[in-house]
Write a protein that holds these residues in place. Structure first.
Motif, short mmCIF file in Angstrom:
data_model
loop_
_atom_site.label_atom_id
_atom_site.label_comp_id
_atom_site.label_asym_id
_atom_site.label_seq_id
_atom_site.Cartn_x
_atom_site.Cartn_y
_atom_site.Cartn_z
N TYR A 40 0.84 -1.21 0.00
CA TYR A 40 0.00 0.00 0.00
C TYR A 40 0.87 1.26 0.00
O TYR A 40 0.66 2.18 -0.79
CB TYR A 40 -0.93 0.01 1.22
CG TYR A 40 -1.71 1.29 1.37
CD1 TYR A 40 -2.97 1.42 0.80
CD2 TYR A 40 -1.17 2.39 2.05
CE1 TYR A 40 -3.69 2.62 0.92
CE2 TYR A 40 -1.87 3.57 2.17
CZ TYR A 40 -3.13 3.68 1.60
OH TYR A 40 -3.81 4.87 1.71
N ASN A 64 1.22 4.05 -2.88
CA ASN A 64 0.55 5.32 -2.56
C ASN A 64 1.47 6.33 -1.90
O ASN A 64 1.01 7.26 -1.24
CB ASN A 64 -0.65 5.06 -1.65
CG ASN A 64 -1.72 4.22 -2.32
OD1 ASN A 64 -2.56 4.72 -3.07
ND2 ASN A 64 -1.70 2.91 -2.06
N GLU A 118 -7.46 -5.89 8.78
CA GLU A 118 -7.19 -5.10 7.59
C GLU A 118 -8.31 -4.09 7.35
O GLU A 118 -9.49 -4.41 7.47
CB GLU A 118 -7.03 -6.00 6.36
CG GLU A 118 -6.42 -5.27 5.17
CD GLU A 118 -5.96 -6.20 4.08
OE1 GLU A 118 -6.36 -5.97 2.93
OE2 GLU A 118 -5.21 -7.15 4.37
N ARG A 119 -7.89 -2.87 7.02
CA ARG A 119 -8.83 -1.79 6.77
C ARG A 119 -8.22 -0.88 5.70
O ARG A 119 -7.11 -0.40 5.85
CB ARG A 119 -9.06 -1.02 8.08
CG ARG A 119 -9.99 0.18 8.00
CD ARG A 119 -10.27 0.72 9.41
NE ARG A 119 -9.05 1.11 10.10
CZ ARG A 119 -8.91 1.11 11.43
NH1 ARG A 119 -9.91 0.73 12.21
NH2 ARG A 119 -7.77 1.48 11.99
N ASN A 120 -8.95 -0.70 4.60
CA ASN A 120 -8.49 0.17 3.51
C ASN A 120 -7.09 -0.19 3.00
O ASN A 120 -6.26 0.69 2.77
CB ASN A 120 -8.52 1.64 3.96
CG ASN A 120 -9.91 2.09 4.38
OD1 ASN A 120 -10.91 1.66 3.81
ND2 ASN A 120 -9.98 2.95 5.39
N GLY A 121 -6.85 -1.48 2.85
CA GLY A 121 -5.59 -1.94 2.27
C GLY A 121 -4.41 -2.03 3.21
O GLY A 121 -3.29 -2.34 2.78
N ARG A 122 -4.63 -1.77 4.51
CA ARG A 122 -3.55 -1.85 5.48
C ARG A 122 -4.03 -2.57 6.73
O ARG A 122 -5.21 -2.56 7.04
CB ARG A 122 -3.06 -0.44 5.87
CG ARG A 122 -2.36 0.30 4.77
CD ARG A 122 -2.17 1.77 5.12
NE ARG A 122 -3.43 2.49 5.07
CZ ARG A 122 -3.58 3.76 5.44
NH1 ARG A 122 -2.54 4.44 5.91
NH2 ARG A 122 -4.75 4.36 5.35
#
Length: 198
Positions: free
Chosen positions: A7, A11, A143-147
């Motif tokens: 991630y 990003n 895991e939340r929002n890709g992390r």
């Protein structure tokens, strides 16, 4: 952890744009107040290099590490010092730092991993050394929002650290998110000290 690193590598630019120039002085200075003048600080998960640069500009010795190769590159350009790419679990220094700054970084570890890493941090600290660590406020883990995230409240963090004899909590406080449009989010800020019995 590797999903989280992917991630940040993918990003890195947008994360840097959202965090690098934030005014974080209130919390930075609260930590620095506890540091001796010639303190050596480890920025443990330095991200965009915002805090490393602030500490350097205030005359402190700083080592900075991050698990993301892209964040290391960006932070190195921003701070002008080499940034070491390493995982938190690879910390193996002994009696080296007066302070370890883990701002929104080790929150990406599971509770099991955190226990080991906090002990490694304690070993890396000099006598009476301090750790600042921040976590999203709550009781979620996963895991939340890709992390991956491990959240804490005051109660469950105190219970967690109570099982780590190497460290003692000195302060805990809640703050809002300083990023624009994120004022509803809350953070648990913690300052821990290396236990005198070690």
């Amino acid at each position: 952890m590797f999903t989280t690193l992917t991630y940040y590598n993918q990003n890195a630019r947008s994360y840097t744009a959202a965090t690098q120039t934030l005014d974080f002085r209130l919390i930075q200075d609260r930590f620095l107040f506890r540091m001796p003048r010639s303190a050596r600080i480890l920025d443990f998960g330095c991200g965009s290099g915002r805090d490393t640069r602030y500490f350097l500009n205030h005359g402190f010795q700083v080592d900075a590490v991050d698990g993301s190769s892209e964040m290391c590159r960006i932070a190195g350009e921003y701070t002008g010092i080499p940034i070491r790419q390493m995982l938190f679990q690879e910390l193996d220094t002994v009696d080296t730092y007066d302070g370890i700054w883990a701002c929104a970084s080790i929150l990406h570890l599971s509770r099991m991993e955190l226990s080991d890493v906090f002990r490694r941090m304690a070993v890396a600290l000099r006598k009476n050394g301090m750790i600042y660590a921040s976590f999203k406020y709550g009781s979620f883990e996963g895991e939340r929002n890709g992390r991956y995230f491990t959240d804490f409240t005051e109660k469950n963090f105190a219970e967690f650290v109570g099982r780590i004899s190497e460290l003692v909590i000195q302060e805990m406080w809640i703050s809002g998110d300083v990023r624009s449009g994120r004022g509803e989010e809350r953070w648990l800020n913690t300052i821990l000290q290396k236990s005198a019995i070690r």
